[in-house]
Design a protein around this motif. Sequence first.
Motif, short mmCIF file in Angstrom:
data_model
loop_
_atom_site.label_atom_id
_atom_site.label_comp_id
_atom_site.label_asym_id
_atom_site.label_seq_id
_atom_site.Cartn_x
_atom_site.Cartn_y
_atom_site.Cartn_z
N LYS A 182 2.00 -75.48 48.54
CA LYS A 182 3.28 -75.58 48.82
C LYS A 182 3.77 -74.60 49.95
O LYS A 182 4.96 -73.84 49.90
CB LYS A 182 4.29 -75.39 47.61
N LEU A 183 2.95 -74.31 50.84
CA LEU A 183 3.26 -73.42 51.91
C LEU A 183 3.06 -74.18 53.34
O LEU A 183 2.64 -75.30 53.41
CB LEU A 183 2.01 -72.21 52.09
N THR A 184 3.40 -73.51 54.48
CA THR A 184 3.46 -74.14 55.72
C THR A 184 2.12 -74.14 56.40
O THR A 184 1.30 -72.67 55.75
CB THR A 184 4.47 -73.77 56.66
N VAL A 185 1.65 -74.56 57.21
CA VAL A 185 0.42 -74.43 57.71
C VAL A 185 0.38 -73.24 58.67
O VAL A 185 -0.59 -72.27 58.69
CB VAL A 185 -0.01 -75.39 58.72
N GLY A 186 1.60 -73.04 59.30
CA GLY A 186 1.60 -71.69 60.18
C GLY A 186 1.39 -70.53 59.27
O GLY A 186 0.91 -69.61 59.93
N TYR A 187 1.95 -70.62 58.16
CA TYR A 187 2.11 -69.14 57.32
C TYR A 187 0.47 -69.22 56.83
O TYR A 187 -0.08 -67.89 56.72
CB TYR A 187 2.80 -69.51 55.95
N VAL A 188 -0.29 -70.23 56.41
CA VAL A 188 -1.73 -70.05 56.08
C VAL A 188 -2.37 -69.49 57.18
O VAL A 188 -3.19 -68.61 57.03
CB VAL A 188 -2.31 -71.40 55.56
N SER A 189 -2.18 -70.02 58.55
CA SER A 189 -2.98 -69.43 59.64
C SER A 189 -2.69 -67.92 59.96
O SER A 189 -3.53 -67.23 60.05
CB SER A 189 -2.29 -70.17 60.79
N PRO A 210 -0.01 -61.88 52.09
CA PRO A 210 0.70 -62.60 50.86
C PRO A 210 1.11 -61.72 49.95
O PRO A 210 0.76 -60.37 49.67
CB PRO A 210 -0.56 -63.27 50.20
N LYS A 211 2.22 -62.27 49.52
CA LYS A 211 3.06 -61.11 48.79
C LYS A 211 3.81 -62.31 47.44
O LYS A 211 3.86 -63.38 47.50
CB LYS A 211 4.33 -60.79 49.39
N GLY A 212 4.08 -61.50 46.35
CA GLY A 212 4.89 -62.38 45.40
C GLY A 212 4.07 -63.21 44.83
O GLY A 212 2.92 -63.14 44.42
N VAL A 269 -0.10 -63.98 43.61
CA VAL A 269 -0.52 -64.20 42.37
C VAL A 269 -1.36 -65.59 42.33
O VAL A 269 -2.57 -65.51 41.73
CB VAL A 269 0.55 -64.37 41.51
N LEU A 270 -0.99 -66.81 43.26
CA LEU A 270 -1.60 -68.00 43.12
C LEU A 270 -3.00 -67.84 43.80
O LEU A 270 -3.78 -68.32 43.34
CB LEU A 270 -0.79 -68.93 43.92
N LEU A 271 -2.95 -67.03 44.92
CA LEU A 271 -4.13 -66.97 45.54
C LEU A 271 -5.39 -66.09 44.73
O LEU A 271 -6.44 -66.29 44.53
CB LEU A 271 -4.20 -66.11 46.80
N ASP A 272 -4.74 -64.99 44.03
CA ASP A 272 -5.58 -64.57 43.07
C ASP A 272 -6.09 -65.32 41.88
O ASP A 272 -7.34 -65.00 41.50
CB ASP A 272 -4.66 -62.94 42.52
N PHE A 305 -10.58 -72.99 42.77
CA PHE A 305 -9.52 -73.85 43.25
C PHE A 305 -8.93 -74.80 42.26
O PHE A 305 -7.94 -75.29 42.04
CB PHE A 305 -9.90 -74.56 44.55
N GLU A 306 -9.92 -75.07 41.00
CA GLU A 306 -9.58 -76.27 40.26
C GLU A 306 -8.47 -75.81 39.38
O GLU A 306 -7.87 -76.65 38.53
CB GLU A 306 -10.64 -76.50 39.51
N ALA A 307 -8.27 -74.48 39.14
CA ALA A 307 -7.26 -73.82 38.32
C ALA A 307 -5.90 -74.47 38.61
O ALA A 307 -4.97 -74.06 37.82
CB ALA A 307 -7.41 -72.47 38.09
#
Length: 110
Positions: free
Chosen positions: A74-81, A90-92, A96-99, A106-108
């Motif tokens: 649920k992020l923008t492509v620009g932000y991922v880039s 990444p913050k907040g 946490v989600l990336l961690d 990724f299955e989690a």
Amino acid sequence: MTKRNTRLTLELLETARDMHAGGLLTDVVRDKITMRHLGGATTIADPAELTGEDIKALREQANLSQAVFASYLKLTVGYVSRLERGTESPKGPTLVLLDVIRRKGFEAIL
């Protein structure tokens, strides 16, 4: 013994410690139980810092394009880039989600 630390609470915490020592509870679950009953008396580790290369590796391990990866998170492509290039960190909730993805795959999050 304080009002919060009733005999039942202390027995529960002792049981959680024993179950953890016996390998029946993970560190995370034991910490959640302890935090819930002691009101923050223990600390939970902050999510690990992730570099742009780390984030790109997570995405590539899942065989996803930036667009699909961004959609799942649920992020923008620009932000991922920007995260992958290292121009932003990444913050907040994103951190946490990336961690979680880094630790459990990724299955989690599916």
